[in-house]
Every structure is written in structure tokens, then in C-alpha cells.
Design a protein around this motif. Structure first.
Motif, short mmCIF file in Angstrom:
data_model
loop_
_atom_site.label_atom_id
_atom_site.label_comp_id
_atom_site.label_asym_id
_atom_site.label_seq_id
_atom_site.Cartn_x
_atom_site.Cartn_y
_atom_site.Cartn_z
N LEU A 596 -71.03 93.63 8.42
CA LEU A 596 -71.57 94.66 7.53
C LEU A 596 -72.50 95.62 8.25
CD1 LEU A 596 -72.38 92.47 4.38
CD2 LEU A 596 -70.23 93.59 5.02
N GLY A 598 -74.19 98.65 9.82
CA GLY A 598 -74.02 100.08 9.60
C GLY A 598 -73.75 100.46 8.16
N TYR A 599 -73.63 99.46 7.27
CA TYR A 599 -73.35 99.72 5.86
C TYR A 599 -74.58 99.42 5.00
CZ TYR A 599 -68.44 99.80 7.27
OH TYR A 599 -67.25 100.09 7.88
N THR A 600 -74.74 100.21 3.94
CA THR A 600 -75.85 100.00 3.01
C THR A 600 -75.31 99.57 1.64
OG1 THR A 600 -75.81 102.35 2.43
CG2 THR A 600 -77.36 101.66 4.13
N PHE A 601 -76.10 98.75 0.93
CA PHE A 601 -75.66 98.16 -0.33
C PHE A 601 -76.75 98.23 -1.39
CE2 PHE A 601 -73.27 96.27 3.07
CZ PHE A 601 -72.00 96.06 2.57
N GLY A 624 -75.84 93.92 7.22
CA GLY A 624 -75.97 95.01 6.27
C GLY A 624 -77.40 95.30 5.89
N ASN A 633 -77.33 108.11 0.50
CA ASN A 633 -77.28 107.28 1.71
C ASN A 633 -76.53 105.97 1.49
OD1 ASN A 633 -78.94 109.15 3.03
ND2 ASN A 633 -80.78 108.19 2.19
N LEU A 634 -76.09 105.72 0.26
CA LEU A 634 -75.50 104.42 -0.09
C LEU A 634 -74.01 104.39 0.21
CD1 LEU A 634 -75.96 101.64 -1.45
CD2 LEU A 634 -75.40 102.73 -3.63
N ASN A 635 -73.56 103.25 0.78
CA ASN A 635 -72.12 103.06 1.03
C ASN A 635 -71.43 102.30 -0.09
OD1 ASN A 635 -73.30 102.55 4.27
ND2 ASN A 635 -71.94 104.26 3.77
N TYR A 636 -72.09 101.19 -0.56
CA TYR A 636 -71.44 100.32 -1.54
C TYR A 636 -72.39 99.93 -2.67
CZ TYR A 636 -67.78 99.66 1.97
OH TYR A 636 -66.77 99.87 2.89
N VAL A 656 -69.90 107.03 -4.33
CA VAL A 656 -70.21 105.75 -3.69
C VAL A 656 -69.11 104.73 -4.04
CG1 VAL A 656 -71.83 103.80 -3.69
CG2 VAL A 656 -72.69 106.16 -3.72
N ASN A 657 -68.73 103.89 -3.06
CA ASN A 657 -67.74 102.85 -3.30
C ASN A 657 -68.33 101.78 -4.22
OD1 ASN A 657 -65.59 103.74 -1.47
ND2 ASN A 657 -67.11 103.36 0.12
#
Length: 669
Positions: A596, A598-601, A624, A633-636, A656-657
Motif C-alpha cells: 500500500l 504511496g496510497y492514502t486511505f 499505506g 489527496n485521497l486515493n481510496y 476518489v476510489n
């Protein structure tokens, strides 16, 4: 009366009392007389006594408190409770706005201005509409569980109204004493011949830490709530969430304003600079916050304060009185501080008898003479300071105040380092205040947290020859404490138990407890995380020390001087043998990955087999990063049951996903 009839009547009484509490303490609109209220309360308490099975943790009867004494348990904050940065300058407030705009890279901030209440901070935790825990700020990471005391504060709801509140969230605010409650408390104490409280803030803080909640209930604490925290908040905006929280029964200050420009911010500040004196409680400034949670997330935090909020403090009040004499105090680092003794003057809600003079340069700058009429200022400091002298009122033949050349405690000649404004006593191993001061620092709450031993006890142990270094504390025996003045068997046993328990304190706090000059709590933590063992820190080179975040030449030099002293090495060795933590355990890395990275949640909703906190930890274990709010800035967005509609809507708008927990698990494989 049958159990069924009692249950129905108890529910009626509780609902009625909750309603009357809200009307009186939050809306300030009493709906019944005190006599009628007391009659309802007595009936409820009588029924709860007759039918113990009907007792409930959210019953209004808990407002009267209990005579049972209990020690406070420390609780970790889910979200750190940081302090705000302070400023007394409008220029610095303008600079704050410029920093915010630069970090937001073109986004326009909206500010919320609120009065800064002069009390003690509290964190309230609600689950399924019930108050389950109340925790003080403490050190920002953890605080004291004062739930029993907080439940006696009638402006704090034990049970929320409505049905649209989050299932799990926190409210933060300030516990205060109004001027009327403070005066009533001091009048009662005066009638009993007891010492009076100095000001409402100190009285509120002291009351909250009483062991007898029945006494807390009698003192009339109040509370304003000013910040909401949680995963399922109805809005992504601070102010809008506060307005919504009013409908759940919280006492939210009416003295706030939404501002779109700094001109509006300054208008709010200027208005309350004068109008605050008409309020029934103390306020010493204005808090300016960025309204958007997403922008707050972008702005982030320093080590101690949020970058999205600042407190503007009003200019200090001044008083006029006469200088009687000057004392010189020696601190644990050997620093000698001159303190002025004054004829009493009422200033800022307290009677001032002493004021700081800081150092020799300040005395010379003021051209201070004994007997002078002086101007005393009370600003952000605990001890007021002298800022001016009325030379026209100077009596004839008075002598100037002269700084000492030798230590007032041990007689050693004082020295002044080239880069310091203060004088120091060099006799660190033989000067009593320095020895006692180091041990007091060692046992303090942020260090080893040894309960039951204050400065008086440490001073007594030193004078009796029982402890001259912190390591001596771990050699103390119960029979050595029992003969000491005012030392009961239970107190002595508690001290020995607390000393033993302190061996579990973390390595970073042990480092802080050692009292290395310039090494505060944050620096100690960074040193512990970097070097991980006391041996590695002892042998670190100057350049290796400077490589640590926030460690510059001054701190690096101080650390090397400390470990270059054989007495310090001996102290560390003795503490090692006593069993203190002198290393930081390695984290268990088994099963971790960087899947995870590089990804933000953002986690939202509830999950059948895992808590949100455990899910966040799982994300971090796999590289993550967790965010507090939905933003660009959010990915998921990980969606669970009962997810907040506002988060879903905003995530969809931003592209956002939105994924399920099963899809997250798939990403981990």
C-alpha cells in the motif's frame, strides 16, 4: 410499586430531568423551579435505590456525584490533544494567514473565530449516544480518566438527543467556572477558614482532579464544547459540525463567527477585546481555525501544534505597586533567577505578590531600586513580570538592586556563559536546589511518573540523606519512609509501589527524566527512535547526534557533555541495574509488506470482523497512510456499513476510489 411501574416512572423522571438540565444549563432558560427540580431528583434516586436493577450509567442522578475516592487511570487519546500556537501580535496573525494560503497552494481558506476560554481542556467520548469516557489533555498523548467527575457537570449531556449523531465520536471543549460560581466557591471556603482559590482557571483545573465526585458536583463547573472528531461526522466542515452538535444537546458557544477575510477576523478580535469584560466567564483571547477538515489535513501539524489554528492572546493587564525586596532562586539546571517581592496588587483575576525579573540585564535595564513603584504585567507567563519603573516616585536614598556574585544556596561563584543571559551555579553535585530539582524532574508525570512524591517529599529525603541522586530512589525501603514527617503506612506503600511501576516507563521518557539540558520530551523521543539504546547514544559522535531531526549544535554539545561526565555514566549504570528501560524494542515486522506504499486511505462505516483502529493499523503495516477526511489527496475510501453519506458524496465528486474491505484485503495479498 411493581418493577414494571418503577421502570416506567424512572424513564419519565430521567427524560424530564434531562430536559430541565438542558433548558437550565445549556439554553439558560429554566423551565421549573429549583424546588420542583430537586423533588424530581429525590424521587428518581429513591426509585433507583429501591430497584438497583434499574440503575443506568447515563442517569441524571449521577450528577450529584459519589463520596467514593478512586485513583485516576491514564488513557491514551485516539487523536492527540495538541496545544495551540499563541501570538499577541496582529502581524503574526497576518503571517499565519499567509502561511496557510501558501500551503494550500491557491485554495481559499475560510476561518472560524471563537473565544478562547480560560479553563481546562477535556475530551468527551460518545458511543451510541452515551457519554462513555472523559479524559483530560494530560501530555497530549494520554490523559487522566475523569469520567465520574465530568458526569456531575450538568451542561455536559450524558445521553444525546435526536438520532442522527455518529455511533462513535469525540467532543473536545473547555471546563470552566463562571465568575458567579467562583465567587460562591471562595465565599464558602472563606466561611470555613480555608485558603481561597487564586482564579477561576486554577479552581476549575483543581476541581476536575478531586477524588470526591460529590464535592465536584457542589462546585458548579460548566463546559463549552468547541471541536468534533470522528469518522462519521455529518459534515466536512468544523463550524457546520458544531452547529449540528447543538441539536444533540451540546453547549456550543454562541460567540463565534465565520470569516472569509482577515479584515473580518480582526473585526471579531477588536470587538471582543472590549466586550469580553462583560462576559460572565474569563476569556483571554480568540482562536482562529481553518474551517475545512480537508484543508486541515493538508496543513497538518508541527511536533506540538496544528498548522491550521492559532490563538490570538489579548495584551497583558498591568498593575502598579511597590517593590519590597528581591530573592534569588536556584533551579535544577543551576540557573539563578531573580524574583521580586511586591506589595500585593490585584491583577488579571489574582492577587500578585511576586514577579519575575528574569536576569541581571533586565535589572540593569530597569535601573531597579528597592522601594521603587513598578509596573507589573501579567501576560502568558505564570509568574508576572516587572516591565517598568516610575522613577519620579522613587524614595530618597534607596539602593539599586545588585545581582549576586555567589550562589545563595551553596556559596559557589556564579558564572555566565557567553551565549546566555542567565547566571549559573557550577556546583551541580553539591548545590541542594539543583540536586532536589533534578530528582523532582525525574519523578514528574512526563518523566518517570512516580506518584505520591512531591517536591516536599524529595526535599525531605535529601535532607535525611536517603536520596541524593535519582538512582537512590530505587534503593528505598518501606521502613526508611515510615519515620518521615506526615508519612502514613499507606502513603509509604504507594510510593514504593509507584517507584517499582516506573520501571515500565518507555526509553524515551527515561531519557527525558535524566534531565539532559535542552533535551525536552520531543527531542528525547526522537533520540530514542534514532539510537534505540542508551549505549548507542552514549557513544554517538557530534555529527551522528546532529543527524537526528531537531538536534542542532547546542543540543548535541549538551548530550556529549552529559555523557562525558563519569557521574552521569554512573547514574545511568545504576538505573540500568535497577531495571529501567534503556532501549527501544524493535517493532515486529513479521508479515508486513509495502503493497500500500504511496496510497492514502480514509476508513468510514463499521466492519463486522475488525475495528476501524485495527484496520488503520493494518493499512500502516503495509505501507499505506491514513487521512482524517476526504480530500483531493485521497486515493481510496474504504466503505463499511452505515457509511456517512457526506463522505460518499464528496468522494464521488472528487473521483476518489470507493472500495469495500474485501477489495482492500485483495490489495494486501
Amino acid at each position: 410499586m411493581t418493577i414494571l411501574e418503577a421502570r416506567q416512572r424512572v424513564e419519565q423522571l430521567r427524560n424530564a430531568l434531562d430536559k430541565h438540565n438542558y433548558s437550565y444549563y445549556v439554553l439558560a432558560e429554566p423551565s421549573i423551579s429549583d424546588f420542583e427540580y430537586d423533588s424530581l431528583m429525590r424521587e428518581l434516586m429513591s426509585l433507583e435505590g429501591q430497584f438497583p436493577e434499574l440503575q443506568d450509567a447515563s442517569s441524571p442522578s449521577l450528577r450529584v456525584g459519589s463520596d467514593i475516592s478512586s485513583e485516576f487511570v491514564q488513557v491514551n487519546h485516539r487523536y492527540p490533544m495538541l496545544s495551540l500556537g499563541n501570538t499577541y501580535s496582529e502581524e503574526e496573525l497576518f503571517d499565519f494567514d499567509q502561511r496557510v494560503r501558501k500551503l494550500l497552494a491557491g485554495e481559499e481558506p475560510q476561518y472560524i473565530c471563537e473565544l478562547k476560554f480560560d479553563g481546562t481542556a477535556i475530551n468527551l467520548i460518545y458511543k451510541d449516544g452515551l457519554l462513555v469516557q472523559a479524559v483530560t489533555r494530560g501530555d497530549g498523548v494520554k490523559g487522566d480518566d475523569v469520567t465520574a467527575n465530568v458526569k456531575t457537570i450538568r451542561s455536559i449531556p450524558l445521553k444525546l438527543t435526536g438520532s442522527d449523531f455518529p455511533s462513535d465520536f469525540e467532543m473536545r471543549g473547555e471546563i470552566i467556572l463562571t465568575h458567579a460560581a467562583f465567587q460562591k466557591m471562595n465565599d464558602t471556603r472563606a466561611s470555613k477558614g480555608e485558603a481561597l482559590f487564586a482564579n477561576p482557571r486554577n479552581a476549575a483545573a483543581g476541581t476536575l482532579k478531586l477524588q470526591n465526585s460529590a464535592e465536584v458536583a457542589r462546585r458548579g463547573l460548566d463546559c463549552f464544547l468547541y471541536y468534533t472528531l470522528g469518522e462519521e461526522l455529518p459534515y466536512e466542515l468544523h463550524y457546520e459540525n458544531l452547529i449540528k452538535a447543538k441539536t444533540w444537546g451540546f453547549k456550543i458557544s454562541e460567540f463565534s463567527r465565520k470569516c472569509h477575510t482577515m479584515q473580518q477576523v480582526f473585526e471579531f478580535i477588536h470587538h471582543w477585546d472590549k466586550a469580553r469584560f462583560d462576559l460572565p466567564f474569563d476569556t483571554d483571547g480568540v482562536v482562529v481555525k481553518v474551517n475545512s477538515y480537508a484543508q486541515q489535513e493538508t496543513l497538518g501539524f508541527t511536533a506540538k501544534t496544528p498548522r491550521w489554528a492559532i490563538a490570538y492572546k489579548y495584551k497583558a493587564e498591568q498593575g502598579y505597586t511597590r517593590l519590597v525586596s528581591v530573592d534569588f532562586q536556584v533551579g535544577r539546571t543551576g540557573a539563578v533567577t531573580p524574583v521580586a517581592n511586591l506589595e500585593p496588587v490585584y491583577l488579571g483575576g489574582t492577587t500578585v505578590k511576586r514577579a519575575s525579573l528574569h536576569n541581571q540585564d533586565q535589572i540593569q535595564l530597569l535601573d531597579l531600586h528597592t522601594g521603587d513603584m513598578v509596573i507589573v504585567e501579567k501576560g502568558g507567563e505564570i509568574i508576572p513580570k516587572i516591565v517598568g519603573v516610575d522613577i519620579a516616585q522613587r524614595p530618597l536614598h534607596t539602593a539599586p538592586v545588585v545581582f549576586l556574585s555567589h550562589c545563595p544556596e551553596c556559596g559557589s561563584e556564579l558564572f555566565r556563559p557567553e551565549d546566555e543571559a542567565r547566571h549559573f551555579c557550577p556546583n551541580d553535585q553539591g548545590c541542594p536546589p539543583q540536586i532536589v530539582g533534578r530528582m523532582v524532574h525525574f519523578i514528574s508525570r512526563d518523566a518517570m511518573n512516580i506518584d505520591g512524591m512531591g517536591e516536599e517529599t524529595i526535599d525531605l529525603l535529601y535532607r535525611q540523606g536517603l536520596a541524593t541522586t535519582p538512582a537512590d530512589l530505587y534503593d528505598l525501603q518501606l521502613q526508611q519512609l515510615l519515620p518521615l514527617d506526615r508519612m502514613a503506612a499507606k502513603s509509604a506503600s504507594n510510593i514504593i509501589a509507584s517507584i517499582e511501576a516506573s520501571k515500565e516507563v518507555s526509553f524515551s521518557r527515561v531519557l527525558f527524566a535524566l534531565g539532559i539540558r535542552y533535551v525536552g520530551k520531543t527531542t528525547a523521543k526522537k533520540l530514542a527512535e534514532h539510537f534505540r539504546t542508551i549505549e548507542a547514544l552514549e557513544t554517538a559522535t557530534f555529527d551522528e547526534l546532529k543527524a537526528v531531526d531537531e538536534v542542532g549544535e547546542r543540543i548535541a554539545g549538551s548530550i556529549q557533555r552529559f555523557f562525558g561526565d563519569n557521574r552521569a555514566i554512573n547514574l545511568v549504570e545504576r538505573l540500568k541495574k535497577a531495571g529501567l528501560n534503556m532501549f527501544l524494542p524493535q517493532k515486529n515486522s513479521e508479515g508486513l509488506s509495502e503493497n500500500l506504499k504511496g496510497y492514502t486511505f480514509v476508513i468510514s462505516g463499521t466492519f463486522a470482523d475488525i475495528s476501524r483502529e485495527d484496520l488503520k493499523e493494518l493499512i500502516e503495516q503495509h505501507g499505506g497512510k491514513n487521512l482524517a477526511a476526504v480530500s483531493g489527496n485521497l486515493n481510496y475510501l474504504v466503505a463499511g456499513d452505515k457509511i456517512g453519506p457526506a463522505k460518499l458524496k464528496k468522494a464521488s465528486e472528487l473521483g476518489v476510489n470507493i472500495i469495500t474491505i474485501d477489495e482492500l484485503y485483495s490489495m494486501l495479498k
